[in-house]
Design a protein around this motif. Structure first.
Motif, short mmCIF file in Angstrom:
data_model
loop_
_atom_site.label_atom_id
_atom_site.label_comp_id
_atom_site.label_asym_id
_atom_site.label_seq_id
_atom_site.Cartn_x
_atom_site.Cartn_y
_atom_site.Cartn_z
N UNK A 11 18.44 -8.22 -10.00
CA UNK A 11 18.35 -9.17 -8.90
C UNK A 11 17.20 -10.12 -9.13
N UNK A 12 16.70 -10.70 -8.05
CA UNK A 12 15.70 -11.74 -8.23
C UNK A 12 14.28 -11.23 -8.33
N UNK A 13 14.06 -9.93 -8.22
CA UNK A 13 12.72 -9.39 -8.32
C UNK A 13 12.55 -8.58 -9.59
N UNK A 14 11.36 -8.66 -10.17
CA UNK A 14 11.06 -7.93 -11.40
C UNK A 14 9.72 -7.24 -11.24
N UNK A 15 9.41 -6.39 -12.19
CA UNK A 15 8.14 -5.67 -12.20
C UNK A 15 7.00 -6.68 -11.99
N UNK A 17 6.44 -8.30 -9.13
CA UNK A 17 6.76 -9.20 -8.02
C UNK A 17 6.52 -8.52 -6.68
N UNK A 18 6.09 -9.33 -5.71
CA UNK A 18 6.08 -8.84 -4.33
C UNK A 18 7.52 -8.78 -3.87
N UNK A 19 7.85 -7.71 -3.15
CA UNK A 19 9.21 -7.59 -2.62
C UNK A 19 9.15 -7.55 -1.10
N UNK A 20 10.18 -8.08 -0.43
CA UNK A 20 10.19 -8.05 1.03
C UNK A 20 10.20 -6.62 1.56
N UNK A 21 9.38 -6.34 2.55
CA UNK A 21 9.28 -4.99 3.11
C UNK A 21 10.64 -4.43 3.49
N UNK A 22 11.53 -5.28 4.03
CA UNK A 22 12.82 -4.77 4.51
C UNK A 22 13.76 -4.36 3.38
N UNK A 23 13.40 -4.64 2.12
CA UNK A 23 14.24 -4.24 0.99
C UNK A 23 13.74 -2.96 0.31
N UNK A 31 12.31 -0.20 -4.28
CA UNK A 31 12.99 -1.45 -3.97
C UNK A 31 14.48 -1.18 -4.12
N UNK A 32 15.24 -1.50 -3.05
CA UNK A 32 16.66 -1.14 -3.02
C UNK A 32 17.59 -2.33 -3.23
N UNK A 33 17.07 -3.54 -3.27
CA UNK A 33 17.90 -4.69 -3.57
C UNK A 33 18.63 -5.31 -2.40
N UNK A 34 18.50 -4.71 -1.22
CA UNK A 34 19.12 -5.27 -0.02
C UNK A 34 18.36 -4.75 1.19
N UNK A 35 18.63 -5.35 2.34
CA UNK A 35 17.94 -4.94 3.56
C UNK A 35 18.27 -3.48 3.90
#
Length: 108
Positions: A11-15, A17-23, A31-35
């Motif tokens: 997906x759009x995040x890689x090692x 990267x900050x990831x959205x808390x809801x994912x 990190x699960x890749x979706x909400x």
């Protein structure tokens, strides 16, 4: 796109990267890749990937807290700056972006 319950590093995040808390599943620290499923507790929102996680978050303080890798301070996952630290989707929780940047500078 098929539903997934395992960490999705693609997906759009890689090692790094900050990831959205809801994912992030805050029980599995991944990190699960979706909400994920919202879990309100004490006026804050946590996230879990399944009913077992949803049940555990309010009952288990360790599912709501993490150690900031830079300061060693216990922080609340709901307020954390979350960064993906592996290609498999593992995450780390920082108190803020500044701590993350200092951590990177210290370990580069």
């Amino acid at each position: 796109m098929a539903e997934q319950m395992k960490p999705a590093a693609s997906g759009k995040f890689a090692k790094g990267d900050r990831v959205p808390n809801e994912t992030v599943c805050m029980v599995n620290n991944a990190y699960m890749g979706k909400k994920q499923i919202e879990v309100p507790h004490d006026g804050k929102i946590y996230y879990g990937c399944c009913e077992m996680c949803v049940e555990r978050i309010p009952q288990d303080k360790t599912a709501r807290e993490a150690i900031d890798p830079f300061t060693g301070k216990t922080i609340d996952k709901a307020d954390a700056y979350i960064v993906m630290i592996s290609d498999e989707g593992e995450v780390a929780y920082f108190e803020n972006e500044e701590n993350y940047k200092r951590f990177l500078a210290q370990h580069s």
